[in-house]
Motif scaffolding. Sequence first.
Motif, PDB file in Angstrom:
ATOM      1  N   HIS A 464       0.837  -1.204   0.000  1.00 51.87           N
ATOM      2  CA  HIS A 464       0.000   0.000   0.000  1.00 51.87           C
ATOM      3  C   HIS A 464       0.872   1.254   0.000  1.00 51.87           C
ATOM      4  O   HIS A 464       0.593   2.232  -0.723  1.00 51.87           O
ATOM      5  N   ARG A 467       2.235   1.800  -3.469  1.00 53.59           N
ATOM      6  CA  ARG A 467       1.224   2.361  -4.369  1.00 53.59           C
ATOM      7  C   ARG A 467       1.032   3.864  -4.083  1.00 53.59           C
ATOM      8  O   ARG A 467       0.910   4.667  -4.991  1.00 53.59           O
ATOM      9  N   ASN A 470       3.824   5.994  -5.409  1.00 51.26           N
ATOM     10  CA  ASN A 470       3.894   6.031  -6.869  1.00 51.26           C
ATOM     11  C   ASN A 470       2.713   6.770  -7.492  1.00 51.26           C
ATOM     12  O   ASN A 470       2.673   6.973  -8.697  1.00 51.26           O
ATOM     13  N   ALA A 471       1.725   7.147  -6.667  1.00 52.25           N
ATOM     14  CA  ALA A 471       0.516   7.786  -7.188  1.00 52.25           C
ATOM     15  C   ALA A 471       0.688   9.303  -7.242  1.00 52.25           C
ATOM     16  O   ALA A 471       1.605   9.886  -6.662  1.00 52.25           O
ATOM     17  N   PRO A 479      -4.269   5.951  -3.704  1.00 57.92           N
ATOM     18  CA  PRO A 479      -4.965   4.708  -3.342  1.00 57.92           C
ATOM     19  C   PRO A 479      -5.546   4.782  -1.932  1.00 57.92           C
ATOM     20  O   PRO A 479      -5.309   3.925  -1.091  1.00 57.92           O
ATOM     21  N   THR A 493      -5.545  -5.769  -1.156  1.00 54.65           N
ATOM     22  CA  THR A 493      -4.236  -6.216  -1.636  1.00 54.65           C
ATOM     23  C   THR A 493      -4.228  -7.732  -1.649  1.00 54.65           C
ATOM     24  O   THR A 493      -4.463  -8.368  -0.622  1.00 54.65           O
ATOM     25  N   GLU A 564      -2.539  -8.994  -8.894  1.00 49.79           N
ATOM     26  CA  GLU A 564      -3.546  -7.970  -9.214  1.00 49.79           C
ATOM     27  C   GLU A 564      -4.771  -8.572  -9.889  1.00 49.79           C
ATOM     28  O   GLU A 564      -5.839  -8.000  -9.897  1.00 49.79           O
TER      29      GLU A 564
END
Length: 669
Positions: A464, A467, A470-471, A479, A493, A564
């Motif tokens: 998490h 993510r 990287n967002a 996220p 996840t 995923e």
Amino acid sequence: MFQTVLIANRGEIAVRIIRTLRRLGIRSVAVYSDADAQAPHVRAADVALRIGPARAAESYLNIDRVIDAAVRSGAEAIHPGYGFLSENAGFAAACAAAGLTYIGPDPRATEIMGDKISAKQRVEADGVAGIPGRAEPGMTDEQLISAADEIGYPVLVKPSAGGGGKGMIDVHRRDDVPDAVATARRIARAAFGDDTLFLEKLITSPRHIEVQILADTRGNVIHLGERECSLQRRHQKVIEEAPSSLLDTDTRARIGAAACDVARSVDYTGAGTVEFLVSADAPEEFFFMEMNTRLQVEHPVTEQVTGIDLVEQQLLIAAGEPLSIAQDDVTFTGHAVEARLYAEDAQFLPQAGTVEYVSFPDDVRVDSGIAAGTTVSADYDPMLAKIIAHDSTRGGALQRLGRALDATVVFGVTTNTSFLRDLVDDGSVRRGTMDTTTIDRRVVGAASAAVPERVWLTAALAAHDARWNNAGRTPWASPSGWRLGAPPRAIETRMRHGDDERRIAVSGRPENACVDGQLAAVRGSGHHRLVTVDGETVPATILRAHADIWVHDGQMSRCFHLVERDSARETRRHADASEPELRSPMPGTVVAVPVAPGDNVDAGDTVLVIEAMKMEHRITAPAAGTVTLAASLNQTVAKDAIVATIAAADPAVSAEPSHEDARHRGDDA
């Protein structure tokens, strides 16, 4: 003393030899294959020369290329390390012919002791007892089968050349002898260029004790005590120690004297090791097994308890110096234990890949051949490093080793660290009552222990966090589970560790999150974080590499694969079971295909044999049916690649591909 020495090897032993050369002011020359162009031993040496492609036969085992590199570099001597050419009498002779000093015994001693049959005959003629069996040159398959019947089962099939457990196979039934002989010949031919075999009676409850010797060119021979090497699986040592907890003072003196006698019988020079088998039920008796005419992987435990640098002694002896140490000068201080770190999974299958992150403890000795960015290739032995602990007592040394293993972190490649940690805590190991069957009988199951709940949650939180970082900065990209006009929704996840798979819901920012309904937070930067789950804080080392999350929670490293969507593996499980796919359990090369396309096979029949990192693995038919091959002899295959399918004779039959236990062929004994 020499001015320049070339190391005809790679990995941790090359790095270790370079360390002594540097301390003595000797220029070091490394050689490397294409697979090792950026390896630590290449960077550690003063000079490094390429000798060929990744395949060992075209690089590290190619005598002409190694000699040429030595001549071009201006080296006066070659150190062979262990494995590869270290017990090759032809290599020792080629060094002499090129005007180079071979740092090891002369070709005659190497040839006699490198051939286990001739070695056994030599020492038995000198009155040293050997293990019962049949050791005759040139025995055919039929003669070996007949000899096994005469000896009585169980027996041990052994190659006459080489060492390190390569090609050694236990046989408990007559029906298994032909296959064992064929496999042992194939392994021996590939590893040593000599497929001569012999047989020994398989001794029950055995202890593996070896004695380190030093011998100079003036006829002086001394021993540096014994090492206990009983913790093995598939005849490959895993943990070694010095001294042995089995021997009393009288037996220790007698076995040391016997080892010196063995060395004198062939006018041995240099460092060598004489190996014995001792029954735990009669520790006063010992049987000669073989002599290794080189440095051993486990030599550091002897160095730790004696304070003697064995590589330095090798160099001095090769330079013609007399031993500066008499037998009475050898003293032993405390206890040392060594653990071998391998790239392998819980089933001891070798693993390949790239080391993304590595950290070793700094309060014990570590001989390592890896660093961040090191490629672990399927072309070589899977040993990555050795961790050596020394203390005033055996119990203290085992405790220090356990703590050191807890602090060892390797991400990017699966290792046997957790297995080693469990082994150190095994009751028989702590009591010193283990034997060579301990791992197979009692410890293997510990390697597949369930992952603690907090580690699953830590991995989910790490995913998490990755993510989130990287967002983008808008709520639409983060996220967080944020929704317009509705409460935030937890982000699920989905992760897999081995065959276990979990779905874990995570919501909120990583530093103030909720993981599966429990308050959690991750703080810190880089790989080192503090992770809190439901009030419990754990210092964790975390790394995301592609679809994998690696977590070390202070006890061991584990890899979680992020899923995923439905994985290919899950899809395969629901595929048409009438044609089950046989897949390679590891990256490697197809070395045997005993069936042809269209052949009918029974359940359990061998379809292909895959070799990687000096290990053979049989791919067997899960059910009766007709074979369709997807791989051919000598073809390189990736892990999980389809190598064959079986059109089941009975469409109702449904089974997963089965794999026999791998037969390990480690680089050194």
